[in-house]
Design a protein around this motif. Structure first.
Motif, PDB file in Angstrom:
ATOM      1  N   GLY A 156       0.838  -1.183   0.000  1.00 55.18           N
ATOM      2  CA  GLY A 156       0.000   0.000   0.000  1.00 55.18           C
ATOM      3  C   GLY A 156       0.876   1.236   0.000  1.00 55.18           C
ATOM      4  N   TYR A 157       0.329   2.375  -0.411  1.00 50.29           N
ATOM      5  CA  TYR A 157       1.175   3.557  -0.575  1.00 50.29           C
ATOM      6  C   TYR A 157       1.644   4.167   0.741  1.00 50.29           C
ATOM      7  CZ  TYR A 157      -2.879   6.726   0.216  1.00 50.29           C
ATOM      8  OH  TYR A 157      -3.963   7.390   0.739  1.00 50.29           O
ATOM      9  N   GLU A 158       1.090   3.724   1.873  1.00 45.19           N
ATOM     10  CA  GLU A 158       1.611   4.157   3.160  1.00 45.19           C
ATOM     11  C   GLU A 158       2.304   3.021   3.910  1.00 45.19           C
ATOM     12  OE1 GLU A 158      -1.306   6.334   5.423  1.00 45.19           O
ATOM     13  OE2 GLU A 158      -1.051   8.130   4.181  1.00 45.19           O
ATOM     14  N   ASP A 159       2.580   1.923   3.224  1.00 46.53           N
ATOM     15  CA  ASP A 159       3.416   0.859   3.785  1.00 46.53           C
ATOM     16  C   ASP A 159       4.873   1.225   3.545  1.00 46.53           C
ATOM     17  OD1 ASP A 159       1.579  -1.039   4.841  1.00 46.53           O
ATOM     18  OD2 ASP A 159       1.120  -1.746   2.816  1.00 46.53           O
ATOM     19  N   PHE A 160       5.674   1.217   4.596  1.00 49.51           N
ATOM     20  CA  PHE A 160       7.067   1.658   4.478  1.00 49.51           C
ATOM     21  C   PHE A 160       8.017   0.555   4.038  1.00 49.51           C
ATOM     22  CE2 PHE A 160       5.327   5.134   6.881  1.00 49.51           C
ATOM     23  CZ  PHE A 160       6.092   6.233   6.503  1.00 49.51           C
ATOM     24  N   TYR A 161       7.615  -0.711   4.218  1.00 49.72           N
ATOM     25  CA  TYR A 161       8.522  -1.798   3.866  1.00 49.72           C
ATOM     26  C   TYR A 161       8.487  -2.088   2.372  1.00 49.72           C
ATOM     27  CZ  TYR A 161       8.459  -2.688   8.933  1.00 49.72           C
ATOM     28  OH  TYR A 161       8.551  -2.571  10.289  1.00 49.72           O
ATOM     29  N   HIS A 162       9.453  -2.879   1.941  1.00 53.77           N
ATOM     30  CA  HIS A 162       9.589  -3.282   0.535  1.00 53.77           C
ATOM     31  C   HIS A 162       8.290  -3.850  -0.008  1.00 53.77           C
ATOM     32  CE1 HIS A 162      10.469  -6.375  -2.570  1.00 53.77           C
ATOM     33  NE2 HIS A 162      11.375  -5.502  -2.997  1.00 53.77           N
ATOM     34  N   HIS A 163       7.612  -4.671   0.786  1.00 56.46           N
ATOM     35  CA  HIS A 163       6.307  -5.204   0.385  1.00 56.46           C
ATOM     36  C   HIS A 163       5.528  -5.631   1.626  1.00 56.46           C
ATOM     37  CE1 HIS A 163       8.623  -8.961   0.830  1.00 56.46           C
ATOM     38  NE2 HIS A 163       7.464  -9.559   1.041  1.00 56.46           N
ATOM     39  N   THR A 164       4.217  -5.659   1.486  1.00 60.58           N
ATOM     40  CA  THR A 164       3.361  -6.209   2.536  1.00 60.58           C
ATOM     41  C   THR A 164       2.489  -7.341   2.006  1.00 60.58           C
ATOM     42  OG1 THR A 164       1.803  -4.394   2.106  1.00 60.58           O
ATOM     43  CG2 THR A 164       3.274  -4.164   4.005  1.00 60.58           C
ATOM     44  N   LEU A 165       2.472  -7.518   0.685  1.00 65.20           N
ATOM     45  CA  LEU A 165       1.740  -8.627   0.070  1.00 65.20           C
ATOM     46  C   LEU A 165       2.633  -9.285  -0.962  1.00 65.20           C
ATOM     47  CD1 LEU A 165      -0.823 -10.325  -0.483  1.00 65.20           C
ATOM     48  CD2 LEU A 165      -1.495  -8.574  -2.148  1.00 65.20           C
ATOM     49  N   LYS A 166       2.803 -10.595  -0.816  1.00 62.10           N
ATOM     50  CA  LYS A 166       3.495 -11.407  -1.816  1.00 62.10           C
ATOM     51  C   LYS A 166       2.437 -12.282  -2.471  1.00 62.10           C
ATOM     52  CE  LYS A 166       7.112 -14.941  -2.336  1.00 62.10           C
ATOM     53  NZ  LYS A 166       8.119 -15.786  -1.620  1.00 62.10           N
ATOM     54  N   LEU A 167       2.209 -12.064  -3.752  1.00 62.94           N
ATOM     55  CA  LEU A 167       1.186 -12.788  -4.498  1.00 62.94           C
ATOM     56  C   LEU A 167       1.884 -13.848  -5.336  1.00 62.94           C
ATOM     57  CD1 LEU A 167      -1.923 -12.591  -4.841  1.00 62.94           C
ATOM     58  CD2 LEU A 167      -1.499 -11.142  -6.837  1.00 62.94           C
ATOM     59  N   THR A 168       1.621 -15.124  -5.037  1.00 65.00           N
ATOM     60  CA  THR A 168       2.329 -16.233  -5.660  1.00 65.00           C
ATOM     61  C   THR A 168       1.370 -17.158  -6.393  1.00 65.00           C
ATOM     62  OG1 THR A 168       4.049 -16.184  -3.957  1.00 65.00           O
ATOM     63  CG2 THR A 168       3.845 -18.217  -5.234  1.00 65.00           C
ATOM     64  N   GLU A 169       1.724 -17.530  -7.609  1.00 59.74           N
ATOM     65  CA  GLU A 169       0.903 -18.472  -8.367  1.00 59.74           C
ATOM     66  C   GLU A 169       0.900 -19.837  -7.680  1.00 59.74           C
ATOM     67  OE1 GLU A 169       0.476 -20.345 -12.895  1.00 59.74           O
ATOM     68  OE2 GLU A 169       2.047 -18.873 -12.443  1.00 59.74           O
ATOM     69  N   GLY A 170      -0.284 -20.416  -7.529  1.00 58.68           N
ATOM     70  CA  GLY A 170      -0.418 -21.724  -6.900  1.00 58.68           C
ATOM     71  C   GLY A 170      -1.599 -22.476  -7.477  1.00 58.68           C
ATOM     72  N   LYS A 171      -1.699 -23.750  -7.159  1.00 56.57           N
ATOM     73  CA  LYS A 171      -2.782 -24.574  -7.690  1.00 56.57           C
ATOM     74  C   LYS A 171      -4.136 -24.162  -7.136  1.00 56.57           C
ATOM     75  CE  LYS A 171      -0.011 -28.713  -8.628  1.00 56.57           C
ATOM     76  NZ  LYS A 171       0.156 -30.169  -8.337  1.00 56.57           N
ATOM     77  N   GLU A 172      -4.162 -23.657  -5.908  1.00 49.40           N
ATOM     78  CA  GLU A 172      -5.414 -23.223  -5.301  1.00 49.40           C
ATOM     79  C   GLU A 172      -5.152 -22.031  -4.395  1.00 49.40           C
ATOM     80  OE1 GLU A 172      -7.081 -26.495  -3.153  1.00 49.40           O
ATOM     81  OE2 GLU A 172      -5.235 -26.927  -2.091  1.00 49.40           O
ATOM     82  N   ALA A 173      -6.212 -21.285  -4.127  1.00 48.85           N
ATOM     83  CA  ALA A 173      -6.090 -20.095  -3.283  1.00 48.85           C
ATOM     84  C   ALA A 173      -5.771 -20.491  -1.850  1.00 48.85           C
ATOM     85  CB  ALA A 173      -7.389 -19.294  -3.336  1.00 48.85           C
ATOM     86  N   GLY A 174      -5.176 -19.584  -1.117  1.00 50.87           N
ATOM     87  CA  GLY A 174      -4.897 -19.834   0.286  1.00 50.87           C
ATOM     88  C   GLY A 174      -3.715 -19.028   0.787  1.00 50.87           C
ATOM     89  N   LEU A 175      -3.404 -19.224   2.053  1.00 45.57           N
ATOM     90  CA  LEU A 175      -2.298 -18.536   2.702  1.00 45.57           C
ATOM     91  C   LEU A 175      -0.997 -19.261   2.422  1.00 45.57           C
ATOM     92  CD1 LEU A 175      -1.316 -16.355   4.813  1.00 45.57           C
ATOM     93  CD2 LEU A 175      -1.702 -18.121   6.561  1.00 45.57           C
ATOM     94  N   GLY A 176      -0.004 -18.524   1.882  1.00 40.85           N
ATOM     95  CA  GLY A 176       1.337 -19.079   1.797  1.00 40.85           C
ATOM     96  C   GLY A 176       1.979 -19.014   3.173  1.00 40.85           C
ATOM     97  N   HIS A 177       2.095 -17.800   3.685  1.00 44.71           N
ATOM     98  CA  HIS A 177       2.544 -17.596   5.055  1.00 44.71           C
ATOM     99  C   HIS A 177       2.245 -16.160   5.459  1.00 44.71           C
ATOM    100  CE1 HIS A 177       6.059 -15.817   2.987  1.00 44.71           C
ATOM    101  NE2 HIS A 177       6.249 -15.126   4.104  1.00 44.71           N
ATOM    102  N   SER A 178       2.272 -15.905   6.739  1.00 42.90           N
ATOM    103  CA  SER A 178       2.249 -14.535   7.242  1.00 42.90           C
ATOM    104  C   SER A 178       3.510 -14.323   8.057  1.00 42.90           C
ATOM    105  CB  SER A 178       0.992 -14.259   8.078  1.00 42.90           C
ATOM    106  OG  SER A 178       0.866 -15.187   9.127  1.00 42.90           O
ATOM    107  N   ALA A 179       4.020 -13.089   8.020  1.00 47.60           N
ATOM    108  CA  ALA A 179       5.292 -12.779   8.659  1.00 47.60           C
ATOM    109  C   ALA A 179       5.122 -11.682   9.692  1.00 47.60           C
ATOM    110  CB  ALA A 179       6.315 -12.345   7.605  1.00 47.60           C
ATOM    111  N   TRP A 180       5.747 -11.886  10.840  1.00 44.81           N
ATOM    112  CA  TRP A 180       5.703 -10.923  11.935  1.00 44.81           C
ATOM    113  C   TRP A 180       7.083 -10.346  12.142  1.00 44.81           C
ATOM    114  CZ3 TRP A 180       0.805 -10.140  13.250  1.00 44.81           C
ATOM    115  CH2 TRP A 180      -0.115 -11.180  12.989  1.00 44.81           C
ATOM    116  N   ARG A 181       7.163  -9.019  12.328  1.00 41.55           N
ATOM    117  CA  ARG A 181       8.459  -8.412  12.589  1.00 41.55           C
ATOM    118  C   ARG A 181       8.681  -8.300  14.089  1.00 41.55           C
ATOM    119  NH1 ARG A 181      11.428  -2.646  11.211  1.00 41.55           N
ATOM    120  NH2 ARG A 181      13.523  -3.566  11.243  1.00 41.55           N
ATOM    121  N   ALA A 182       9.832  -8.768  14.528  1.00 42.52           N
ATOM    122  CA  ALA A 182      10.211  -8.628  15.930  1.00 42.52           C
ATOM    123  C   ALA A 182      10.568  -7.173  16.206  1.00 42.52           C
ATOM    124  CB  ALA A 182      11.387  -9.540  16.250  1.00 42.52           C
ATOM    125  N   SER A 183      10.670  -6.821  17.483  1.00 45.08           N
ATOM    126  CA  SER A 183      10.950  -5.437  17.865  1.00 45.08           C
ATOM    127  C   SER A 183      12.445  -5.143  17.956  1.00 45.08           C
ATOM    128  CB  SER A 183      10.274  -5.108  19.200  1.00 45.08           C
ATOM    129  OG  SER A 183      10.673  -6.020  20.205  1.00 45.08           O
TER     130      SER A 183
END
Length: 321
Positions: A46-73
């Protein structure tokens, strides 16, 4: 009680069997920005997301979660959480990193959702024509779609909400903000965060009996009117609106749910709901006789598919007698 070792939701990977159609949805209609392409994946933000990306869209056989990532402090917080995760029995091990971030420790929830925790991230660097005079924003507001401002939260479907809630609390330091409990004391929903947001992760009971499924990803728009504008764009372009716009009692969020072409549910979050600054916050519990108000404060009721459909799409499991 939070240990403050986890700072925020960093990014989410979604699988889609229709990569081009899904990419058009997230860019042309939602206004997300492409920062990179690599292999079968496209990296967006999103245009107010500061990181390189917040969504990784990957081609797969079916829809679903690849993974979610949490940043430590901090780097030290990352090591502490990894030590706890390894003791939990749900750890998978380290990876060297991915485009946009450094090494990360992979693990699963008790229900089987793929997760990772990391510290090192790359920050978005705007091109000259994207630079803005508004220094608190990483780039100009894009002139495409009704642009989403940032990634907000994820919702995971679980066979056992309480077990997954306890895992997120004990090993990652998430705080319970709100929950829904039935008359038989079964917990069917939990909303948790590590920040003043009402939730960065929600856990909801998977009524089909399946495990490890994904319910939705949410992006924040910041203005309820933008949900109306986006709804108009979706209808004109054949995007299915599942529910809303309306307002939840839980979180006070002004919402709209849609199905992106690949099959994943996406929530458009129209305002901030409310923020929690009280360090002694007591979790709010909604009981069975309050379900209607908890789920929809005002607006049309949610359809049955909202409570049954998740990705990957699976039929209702019939218990073995």
């Amino acid at each position: 009680m939070s240990n403050f070792d986890v700072a925020q939701l960093a990014h989410v990977e979604l699988f889609t069997p229709k990569p081009e159609e899904s990419l058009k949805f997230f860019t042309d209609y939602m206004g997300l920005q492409i920062t990179a392409r690599e292999g079968q994946s496209v990296y967006l933000r999103g245009y107010e997301d500061f990181y390189h990306h917040t969504l990784k869209l990957t081609e797969g056989k079916e829809a679903g979660l690849g993974h979610s990532a949490w940043r430590a402090s901090s780097p030290e917080a990352l090591e502490r959480r990894v030590a706890s995760l390894e003791k939990s029995g749900y750890g998978k091990g380290w990876i060297d990193g991915d485009l946009g971030h450094g090494r990360a420790y992979q693990f699963v929830t008790p229900d089987g959702h793929n997760q990772e925790i990391l510290w090192e991230v790359d920050y978005f660097q705007p091109a000259e024509d994207q630079k803005t005079l508004l220094k608190s924003r990483p780039q100009k507001r894009p002139l495409m779609g009704v642009p989403a401002r940032r990634l907000d939260h994820i919702n995971l479907m679980c066979r056992d909400v309480a077990k997954n809630r306890e895992f997120m609390s004990e090993h990652l330091g998430f705080k319970l903000r709100e929950q829904i409990v039935l008359n038989n004391n079964e917990e069917i929903g939990a909303w948790m965060s590590v920040s003043p947001l009402v939730h960065e992760v929600a856990l909801m009971n998977d009524q089909t009996g399946n495990s490890g499924r994904f319910h939705h990803i949410a992006f924040w728009y910041g203005y309820p009117q933008h949900l109306m504008d986006t709804a108009d764009i979706f209808v004109e372009n054949g995007i299915q609106i599942e529910a809303g716009p309306g307002k939840h009692g839980v979180s006070q969020a002004y919402f709209m749910y849609v199905m992106e072409p690949g099959g994943n549910r996406v929530e458009l979050f129209g305002d901030s709901g409310y923020l929690i600054f009280d360090p002694d916050w007591k979790p709010i519990t909604w009981r069975e006789n309050e379900l209607d108000e908890a789920i929809v404060w005002y607006g049309s009721p949610l359809p049955n598919e909202y409570f049954l459909y998740g990705t990957p799409d699976r039929s209702v499991k019939v218990p073995v007698k």
